[in-house]
Write a protein that holds these residues in place. Structure first.
Motif, short mmCIF file in Angstrom:
data_model
loop_
_atom_site.label_atom_id
_atom_site.label_comp_id
_atom_site.label_asym_id
_atom_site.label_seq_id
_atom_site.Cartn_x
_atom_site.Cartn_y
_atom_site.Cartn_z
N MET A 1 0.85 -1.19 0.00
CA MET A 1 0.00 0.00 0.00
C MET A 1 0.88 1.24 0.00
SD MET A 1 -3.07 0.93 2.66
CE MET A 1 -2.10 2.15 3.55
N SER A 2 0.57 2.19 -0.85
CA SER A 2 1.43 3.38 -0.94
C SER A 2 1.03 4.40 0.14
CB SER A 2 1.31 4.00 -2.32
OG SER A 2 0.07 4.62 -2.47
N ASN A 3 1.97 5.27 0.42
CA ASN A 3 1.69 6.29 1.43
C ASN A 3 1.03 7.51 0.79
OD1 ASN A 3 3.89 7.23 0.03
ND2 ASN A 3 5.10 7.75 1.82
N ARG A 4 0.77 8.52 1.60
CA ARG A 4 0.01 9.71 1.16
C ARG A 4 0.92 10.93 1.19
NH1 ARG A 4 -4.08 12.38 5.28
NH2 ARG A 4 -4.88 14.15 4.07
N ILE A 5 1.08 11.56 0.03
CA ILE A 5 1.93 12.75 -0.08
C ILE A 5 1.04 13.96 -0.34
CG2 ILE A 5 3.80 13.83 -1.39
CD1 ILE A 5 4.81 11.00 -2.07
N VAL A 6 1.22 14.99 0.46
CA VAL A 6 0.38 16.19 0.37
C VAL A 6 1.25 17.42 0.25
CG1 VAL A 6 -1.44 17.54 1.51
CG2 VAL A 6 -1.30 15.06 1.91
N LEU A 7 0.95 18.29 -0.73
CA LEU A 7 1.66 19.56 -0.85
C LEU A 7 0.71 20.71 -0.53
CD1 LEU A 7 4.25 21.13 -1.76
CD2 LEU A 7 3.22 21.26 -4.04
N VAL A 8 1.18 21.62 0.34
CA VAL A 8 0.39 22.80 0.69
C VAL A 8 1.14 24.04 0.22
CG1 VAL A 8 -0.69 24.12 2.56
CG2 VAL A 8 -0.60 21.61 2.68
N THR A 9 0.57 24.76 -0.75
CA THR A 9 1.20 25.97 -1.25
C THR A 9 0.28 27.16 -0.98
OG1 THR A 9 2.21 27.06 -3.17
CG2 THR A 9 0.31 25.67 -3.61
N GLY A 10 0.87 28.35 -0.96
CA GLY A 10 0.09 29.55 -0.69
C GLY A 10 1.02 30.69 -0.36
N GLY A 11 0.46 31.84 -0.11
CA GLY A 11 1.27 33.03 0.15
C GLY A 11 1.75 33.11 1.58
N ALA A 12 2.53 34.15 1.84
CA ALA A 12 2.98 34.44 3.20
C ALA A 12 1.76 34.68 4.08
CB ALA A 12 3.88 35.67 3.20
N ARG A 13 1.81 34.20 5.30
CA ARG A 13 0.73 34.40 6.26
C ARG A 13 -0.65 34.03 5.70
NH1 ARG A 13 4.41 35.07 9.10
NH2 ARG A 13 4.65 36.51 10.83
N SER A 14 -0.69 32.93 4.99
CA SER A 14 -1.98 32.51 4.44
C SER A 14 -2.54 31.30 5.19
CB SER A 14 -1.83 32.18 2.96
OG SER A 14 -0.97 31.06 2.79
N GLY A 15 -1.81 30.86 6.22
CA GLY A 15 -2.32 29.74 7.02
C GLY A 15 -1.82 28.38 6.58
N LYS A 16 -0.72 28.36 5.79
CA LYS A 16 -0.18 27.09 5.31
C LYS A 16 0.25 26.17 6.46
CE LYS A 16 3.27 28.88 3.15
NZ LYS A 16 2.99 30.28 3.55
N SER A 17 1.05 26.71 7.38
CA SER A 17 1.61 25.88 8.45
C SER A 17 0.52 25.32 9.35
CB SER A 17 2.62 26.69 9.29
OG SER A 17 3.77 26.95 8.53
N ARG A 18 -0.41 26.18 9.70
CA ARG A 18 -1.47 25.73 10.61
C ARG A 18 -2.31 24.62 9.97
NH1 ARG A 18 -3.81 28.06 15.29
NH2 ARG A 18 -2.30 29.76 15.11
N PHE A 19 -2.66 24.83 8.71
CA PHE A 19 -3.44 23.81 8.00
C PHE A 19 -2.66 22.50 7.90
CE2 PHE A 19 -4.52 21.73 3.93
CZ PHE A 19 -5.83 21.38 4.21
N SER A 20 -1.37 22.62 7.58
CA SER A 20 -0.53 21.43 7.41
C SER A 20 -0.37 20.68 8.73
CB SER A 20 0.84 21.84 6.87
OG SER A 20 0.69 22.51 5.65
N GLU A 21 -0.21 21.42 9.81
CA GLU A 21 -0.10 20.77 11.12
C GLU A 21 -1.38 20.00 11.43
OE1 GLU A 21 0.94 23.79 13.97
OE2 GLU A 21 2.77 24.32 12.88
N GLY A 22 -2.50 20.59 11.04
CA GLY A 22 -3.78 19.91 11.26
C GLY A 22 -3.84 18.58 10.52
N LEU A 23 -3.35 18.57 9.28
CA LEU A 23 -3.34 17.33 8.50
C LEU A 23 -2.52 16.26 9.20
CD1 LEU A 23 -2.85 18.60 4.82
CD2 LEU A 23 -4.96 17.78 5.87
N VAL A 24 -1.37 16.67 9.71
CA VAL A 24 -0.50 15.69 10.38
C VAL A 24 -1.14 15.18 11.67
CG1 VAL A 24 1.70 15.45 11.61
CG2 VAL A 24 1.64 16.53 9.35
N LEU A 25 -1.73 16.10 12.42
CA LEU A 25 -2.30 15.69 13.71
C LEU A 25 -3.54 14.82 13.54
CD1 LEU A 25 -1.77 18.96 15.76
CD2 LEU A 25 -0.53 16.79 15.92
#
Lengths: 177, 177, 177
Positions: free
Chosen positions: C1-25
């Motif tokens: 079974m393959s794993n899941r790769i997700v890319l989050v792109t966007g501008g500065a201060r657009s909420g990329k890190s917070r959204f990405s942390e949510g995906l991991v958690l």
């Protein structure tokens, strides 16, 4: 019954103002316009004049307010506005930063939260315009980086409180919330 | 029967050209390419060469035209192009502005409207590429601001006339109209 | 079974890190964080500290690695990470370019392909953050243009390999793939 808060974000010359004006004009009641723009140069003056002509033809009431948006929203509500357009948050942030170059992200966040609270007690329809400025290369000047960070933080706070958010590209507004 | 006009907008290195080439190659008839790019430096020359190699392999007819896009579109139609790719409007605007640094937004709008009229009489499929350049911090130089404004205005006019508009991010094209 | 790769792109201060942390958690197993950020100035240090506090509260394991992301991904897999967040590719590219200012697009592409290969053998969930930096005016400095081109190229390669791609604006993440 709660009112309707709409945020319109997008790039320069992407049709934000025109789309936002359309939203207000489709609403019932008197259209109000809160202009945050200090007219400092010919380039800006010309742009402001063209926007103003468009609105005057449609009987908007204009409130000019560079910084105290909470007061301006309350004034519009007190004067029985059916819908209000705040154009734009970008200049508001710029004006706040010009007055206080040390404005922190947390300080910006507090002001944005205060604005959101006023919007919730505001006219039936509140439409806010902001420029998306964070999708280019990191600016070299620290003040530009600060501005960009404040803008992004403000956009996130207003978007979180908004019922609808639109992103405009090439005159096309796509609803993203 | 009317022809099909497609606008592809997006950032630098977002896959606009590749996606646009695909649209043209999926169309019937001979593929034409209108190149607006004046080759001024090594960096550009290299990029142009790589794009050209990709197209030569697929038997494109190339028309090089820095400013007179109306004439180039008519030429492609006269030579029985099945589909034409204009890559890109950004360099066209740049070339117009280089020739006439005083080019106004209204002047730009007239040129864009003339182009739209030519496209409507053009080949069955017309694909136009433009860079979205308005999503960063306000540029410091007046000429850069002018360019950004002309670009946004042009994009709005072509997008309004287009049957399809795509926004590309990270090589992914999303249809927004 | 393959794993899941997700890319989050966007501008500065657009909420990329917070959204990405949510995906991991939201993922099962131990959350890992690969930090690419060299702490060079107070501004960055402050930002890094705030992000770190958010993650420490949630028991993340942090791997600091400025350039060797292949090694960092393998280490996370060897330590049985359930999900890993790489934040961010933008700083990785910056670090590579700082080490080798002559890094070409093809060289960047090779490194991105090597990373993709490592991700496919990596933890069950791999989330990568990148800044979209190509939507402003063409930067004046050649190094900034190079950086912008490398960034766009890298984003395209990772996006092509990803199972999901998100574009964030004003704290709102829209899935584009």
């Amino acid at each position: 019954m709660s009112n309707r808060i709409v945020l319109v974000t997008g790039g320069a010359r992407s049709g934000k103002s025109r789309f936002s004006e359309g939203l207000v004009l489709q609403s019932e009641g008197n259209p109000f316009y809160i202009a945050t723009c200090p007219v400092l140069d010919d380039e800006t003056a010309d742009r402001v004049r063209r926007h103003r002509l468009r609105r005057e033809a449609a009987n908007w009431t204009t409130i000019e307010e560079e910084r105290n948006l909470v007061g301006a929203v309350r004034l519009a509500a007190a004067e029985d506005a059916g819908a209000v357009l705040i154009d734009c948050l970008t200049l508001w942030i710029n004006n706040l930063l010009f007055e206080d170059p040390g404005l922190s992200e947390d300080g910006m966040a507090r002001k944005a939260e205060e604005l959101v609270a006023a919007l919730r007690e505001g006219p039936p329809v509140c439409v806010l315009v902001i420029n998306e400025v964070g999708l280019g290369i990191v600016p070299e000047s620290p003040l530009s980086r600060r501005f960009r960070d404040l803008s992004g933080r403000c956009a996130q706070i207003v978007a979180a409180a908004a019922d609808e958010v639109y992103f405009t590209v090439a005159g096309i507004a796509k609803r993203i919330k």
